[in-house]
Structure formats: structure tokens, C-alpha cells
Scaffold this active site. Structure first.
Site, short mmCIF file in Angstrom:
data_model
loop_
_atom_site.label_atom_id
_atom_site.label_comp_id
_atom_site.label_asym_id
_atom_site.label_seq_id
_atom_site.Cartn_x
_atom_site.Cartn_y
_atom_site.Cartn_z
N ARG A 61 2.03 84.27 18.09
CA ARG A 61 1.72 83.76 19.42
C ARG A 61 1.95 84.88 20.44
NH1 ARG A 61 5.38 80.60 23.43
NH2 ARG A 61 3.93 80.43 25.15
N HIS A 110 0.92 83.18 30.74
CA HIS A 110 2.38 83.17 30.66
C HIS A 110 2.93 83.80 31.94
CE1 HIS A 110 5.80 82.92 27.51
NE2 HIS A 110 6.40 83.32 28.61
N GLU A 159 5.21 76.72 29.77
CA GLU A 159 6.33 76.07 30.44
C GLU A 159 6.09 75.71 31.91
OE1 GLU A 159 9.85 78.40 29.78
OE2 GLU A 159 9.92 77.86 27.67
N ASN A 178 8.52 74.35 23.50
CA ASN A 178 9.52 75.42 23.54
C ASN A 178 10.88 74.76 23.67
OD1 ASN A 178 7.31 77.10 23.67
ND2 ASN A 178 7.85 78.05 25.64
N TYR A 207 15.25 75.51 23.36
CA TYR A 207 16.37 76.44 23.15
C TYR A 207 17.74 75.77 23.14
CZ TYR A 207 13.16 80.33 24.10
OH TYR A 207 12.13 81.22 24.04
N GLU A 246 8.28 78.17 20.77
CA GLU A 246 9.40 79.07 21.03
C GLU A 246 10.70 78.41 20.61
OE1 GLU A 246 9.89 80.75 25.01
OE2 GLU A 246 7.73 81.00 25.20
#
Ligand code: GBH
Length: 483
Positions: free
Chosen positions: A84, A129, A174, A314, A316, A381
Site C-alpha cells: 500500500r 494521503h 483517515e 487503520n 493502532y 495500517e
């Protein structure tokens, strides 16, 4: 190296896809080479180096503009199925508009895609992005509705020129993070600090832009190109702070994740009801004549609903959430009435916002799947920062524990996770954190003009996971990979 007994619950489905992720401004460099136009991140980093922790910028970054062949060899040695990466809009269209194509910029991506395919790696393209041409920011950026037309024009050029070799696209990286950190907040370009209203308008325009691009692909390209276009969101894992806070999890989820996902993936479409209600209430209490949150017409609700072939996630980290008691005639806390915090027992990374909470990954995959009828999901991600140079055992342990939770969501709860990408393949320019937070599977020496790349333990570990399609691997050996 495998040890212990083979454990089926640690095996990946046969067709599961492994990848890594990156973005243009964070790795490419070549900021003004071969006719590239200026992006808001070029401008921001040059004019506001005081707002970047180490006063650095992405002028050279990992120099992937010149070293992409070496990067592809690294990817090949890891054995990933897909890569990606994102396209720099002003590298392809230096004026921003589609009437002037920068052939050399376009060729960079054509060559990268060719190189990937020649090495058996599927390109997975992010259209945008965060690095749009400066001209559009001068006209308001994502607070201007015309951004919808501008980015659709750009996307059409991309589909026409690159689409024949690309099977996976995501549109905008995002949305909530960029709307809040760049238009409400001041930490990311253009750092305009315009308050809640701008944050909501930004999302409104992004959702419309995404839907326009999706339908444009449908009518003009899908038949010939037969690719997929996904919508990308970032979501936190959530846990109740006190046993009485279970409803807080749902409300906060709607503000954090549903804000983006509900309009596209729910049956009803549109923003989550609770979000519309609380923001309208709060706006009224502030003495405003209308809600701070813009409304979609029914036509837009229908047009946006269903406009994605997959959900890109994504993820985290996680937060604890609690309801903040509402006082009579007072505004709701942060418009949603929920406070998010960090559990002090959660282990740290090098990023203050990123605490290590593996079970939050399972929680959010399951919540999204439940909420939106088990859509196909790509994890676009997941990763962690540390500054361990190449002995990054803590990254191995993060990835291992998070991927295990993802596997449980797949194997035990039937979630349709199709693929997974580690952020990131290379240490890179971490926006306002400069080069101080490293997320790479590969170490990059940023003081070396050659930007020498050195594999970390985690890269060898990931290579073994892909090779064995199993998570039961603990002891990567740095000496097994020579690049
Ligand atoms: C990703 O965003 C980005 O897509 C990627 O470009 C980036 O390199 C990667 O993260 C690693 O940082 O708690 O107020 O300080 C992750 C999303 C980024 C959102 C950091 C929250 C901090 C907000 N998060 N941000 S705060």
C-alpha cells in the site's frame, strides 16, 4: 523458527493477504524534482518547521523517489502479497488541475507499479494521503465544497492512467484524523484551528468526494478495470472505564468511527443519529441558530450509502471511555458527552498517543463487523513506534499480539478480514513528529545521504509469518536475511 506445537488458531486463512503500507510525503522526497508541484505539506514543513518536533521535513525523506527499486526488493524479500502506497497529487498534476499532466511524475508511479508487478507484488493505491496541491488550500481546502470536484478530476486521471494495473484503491486516508488535526487542530497541515464547524464541514466534503470518486469509477472504469475501491477509516479500540460505562462505548464509537462509517456502511446511511442529536443539542445550548454539523439531503444520503467495495481500517490503539454527567443547561463534553482516557497500565510506545492494547484490535474489528453487517475488511495500517534500531523485539511482540487478536476475530467471530498491512515498511517522516518516531520494519539512516536501509528483527519475523502463514514464530534471526 517455529517452536511448540502447531496451533491451528494461529493459522491464517488460505487466501489471506499480507502487506505493508507507506505514504508519498512520508517516504518519497524529490519534493521539487521533475516538475512536481508544491503540496500543503511541502509548504507547511518549510514555513512552520517550529511546529515539527525536530524541525525536519520530507524534502528527501527516505528518498524513495530514487530508491523505489531497492524498496521493491525489500518488499520482495519480506514476501508481501501487496504494497500500500499513496500518490502525490501535485507530482502528477503540478497545478492541481487535470489539464496539465506531469509525465515524469506519472512515470514514477507507472515504473513503481511495473516493478511491483514484475516482483509478484500487488499495488494497493491510496489516492490521497493528506498532501494536496497548495492552490486548493488557498481556497479553503477541505472546507470548500469544490474540493469534491477537484479531487474527482484528479482521481479520474489516476484511474485512466494507472487503473489498468491496479486492483485495489482506497480514496482518502483517515478522514477524521485530518479533519480534526488539520482544520480543528494545529498539528497537521494546514493547521487552521477553525473549530468544530470546520471539522464537521471537512468530513461532509470528504464523504461526498469519496462517493463521487466511487461512482465515477463505477460508471467509467469498473467494467474494463475490474478493481475495487474502498473507504478508509481509523478507529480506536474502546473499553468502559467503569462497569457502568457500557453505553459510553457505543456513543463514543459512533463519534469516533460511525461518523465516517455509518454514512457508507450502515443500512440507513447518513451520520449516526446519536451524533446528529447531541451536536444539534449542543449547538442550541451554545445559542447557535442551527447545528454545527451540516446535513445531507436524502439524495446525498442514498448516493453515499453503499459507496465502497470494502472497508479499510487503520488501527493502532485504544481508549477507556466514561460518560461525563450532563449538568442542566450545560454543553455536552466535547459535543459527545464522553471522555476518553488512557489506562496507566497499558504499555508505552515512542508515540504518546499510542498505547499497546492488543485486545482493542479484536474489539474494534468485531464492533465494526456487527454494526455494518460483516463487510469485507482490509487492515490498511497497524504498527508501533519504538527507537530500538534493528533489535526491535517490542515491535515483534506488538505485531504478534495484535495479529493474534485479529485472527481470533476472523476464526472465532467470522469477521471478514481479507488482508493486513504493517505500518510501515521503512522508518519515515512522521508528520509533526519528524523523524523521532520510528515505525519501520526496516531501519533507515537519515543522516546518511544514501538513506541506507537495514532490516530489523521485526522484518525477519514478519517474513517468517508470511512464509509459514502462522503466528507461532518468536525467534527471528537477523542473520537470515541479507539485503
Ligand atoms: C497514521 O495515523 C497515519 O495514517 C500515518 O501516516 C502515520 O505515519 C501513522 O499513523 C503513524 O503515526 O492523541 O491528540 O496526539 C494514525 C492516526 C495519528 C491519530 C496521531 C491520532 C495523534 C492525536 N493517529 N494522532 S493526539
Amino acid at each position: 523458527v517455529t517452536h511448540g506445537f502447531a496451533d491451528d488458531t494461529l493459522s491464517f486463512p488460505k487466501d489471506f493477504l499480507f502487506g505493508t503500507a507507506s505514504s508519498s510525503y512520508q517516504i518519497e522526497g524529490g519534493w521539487n524534482e521533475d516538475g512536481k508541484g508544491e503540496s500543503i505539506w511541502d509548504q507547511w514543513a518549510h514555513e512552520h518547521s517550529d511546529l515539527i518536533i525536530d524541525h525536519s521535513n520530507g524534502d528527501v525523506a527516505c528518498n524513495s523517489y530514487h530508491k523505489y527499486k531497492e524498496d521493491v526488493q525489500l518488499l520482495k524479500s519480506i514476501g508481501v502479497n501487496f504494497y500500500r502506497f499513496s500518490l502525490s497529487w501535485p507530482r502528477i498534476l503540478p497545478t492541481g488541475y487535470p489539464n496539465v499532466i506531469n509525465q515524469k511524475g506519472l512515470d514514477y508511479y507507472k515504473n513503481l507499479i511495473k516493478e511491483l508487478l514484475a516482483n509478484g507484488i500487488e499495488p494497493f493505491v491510496t489516492l490521497y494521503h493528506w498532501d494536496h496541491p497548495v492552490i486548493f488550500e488557498s481556497m479553503g481546502g477541505w472546507t470548500n465544497e469544490l474540493m469534491i470536484e477537484w479531487i474527482t478530476d484528479y482521481a479520474r486521471i489516476v484511474f485512466k492512467e494507472l487503473g489498468p494495473s491496479v486492483k485495489y484503491f482506497v480514496t482518502i486516508n483517515e478522514p477524521s484524523d485530518i479533519c480534526s488535526e488539520a482544520y480543528f487542530g494545529t498539528t497537521k497541515a494546514p493547521g487552521k484551528n477553525l473549530g468544530y464547524s470546520a471539522q464537521y464541514i471537512c468530513m461532509h466534503n470528504i464523504l461526498k468526494a469519496h462517493a463521487r470518486i466511487y461512482h465515477m469509477y463505477d460508471t467509467e472504469f469498473r467494467k474494463e478495470q475490474n478493481g475495487q475501491v474502498g473507504f478508509l477509516i481509523s478507529c480506536l479500540g474502546l473499553f468502559p472505564k467503569n462497569s457502568s460505562d457500557t453505553e459510553a462505548v457505543n456513543v463514543f464509537f459512533q463519534f469516533n468511527c460511525g461518523w465516517m462509517a455509518n454514512p457508507i456502511f450502515s443500512n440507513a446511511g447518513d451520520y449516526p443519529t446519536i451524533m446528529k442529536e447531541r451536536i444539534a443539542d449542543n449547538s442550541k445550548l451554545s445559542g447557535l441558530p442551527r447545528s454545527l454539523m451540516p446535513t445531507f439531503t436524502q439524495k446525498w444520503v442514498q448516493y453515499i450509502k453503499g459507496a465502497a467495495d470494502f472497508l479499510a481500517l487503520n488501527h493502532y490503539t485504544s481508549r477507556l471511555v466514561e460518560t461525563v454527567p450532563r449538568q442542566d443547561g450545560q454543553k455536552w463534553y466535547d459535543n459527545c458527552g464522553i471522555k476518553a482516557s488512557i489506562d496507566p497500565s497499558w504499555p508505552n510506545s515512542s508515540s504518546d498517543w499510542l498505547k499497546i492494547v492488543p485486545d482493542g484490535f479484536r474489539m474494534i474489528i468485531e464492533k465494526i463487523s456487527n454494526e455494518y453487517g460483516y463487510p469485507p475488511i482490509f487492515i490498511t495500517e497497524n504498527g508501533v513506534s519504538n527507537n530500538c534500531h534493528t533489535s526491535d523485539y517490542s515491535r515483534v511482540s506488538y505485531l504478534q499480539s495484535y495479529m493474534k487478536e485479529m485472527l481470533t476475530a476472523i476464526n472465532e467471530s467470522g469477521c471478514k478480514v481479507k488482508g493486513y498491512a504493517v505500518w510501515s515498511v521503512l522508518d519515515n517522516f512522521e508528520w509533526d513528529r519528524g523523524y523521532t518516531e520510528q515505525f519501520g520494519l526496516v531501519y533507515v539512516n537519515f543522516t546518511d545521504p544514501n538513506r541506507t536501509r537495514t532490516p530489523k528483527q521485526s522484518m525477519n519475523w514478519y517474513k517468517h509469518v508470511i512464509e509459514t502463514r502462522n503466528l507461532d514464530v518468536y525467534e527471528p534471526s537477523i542473520s537470515t536475511v541479507i539485503v
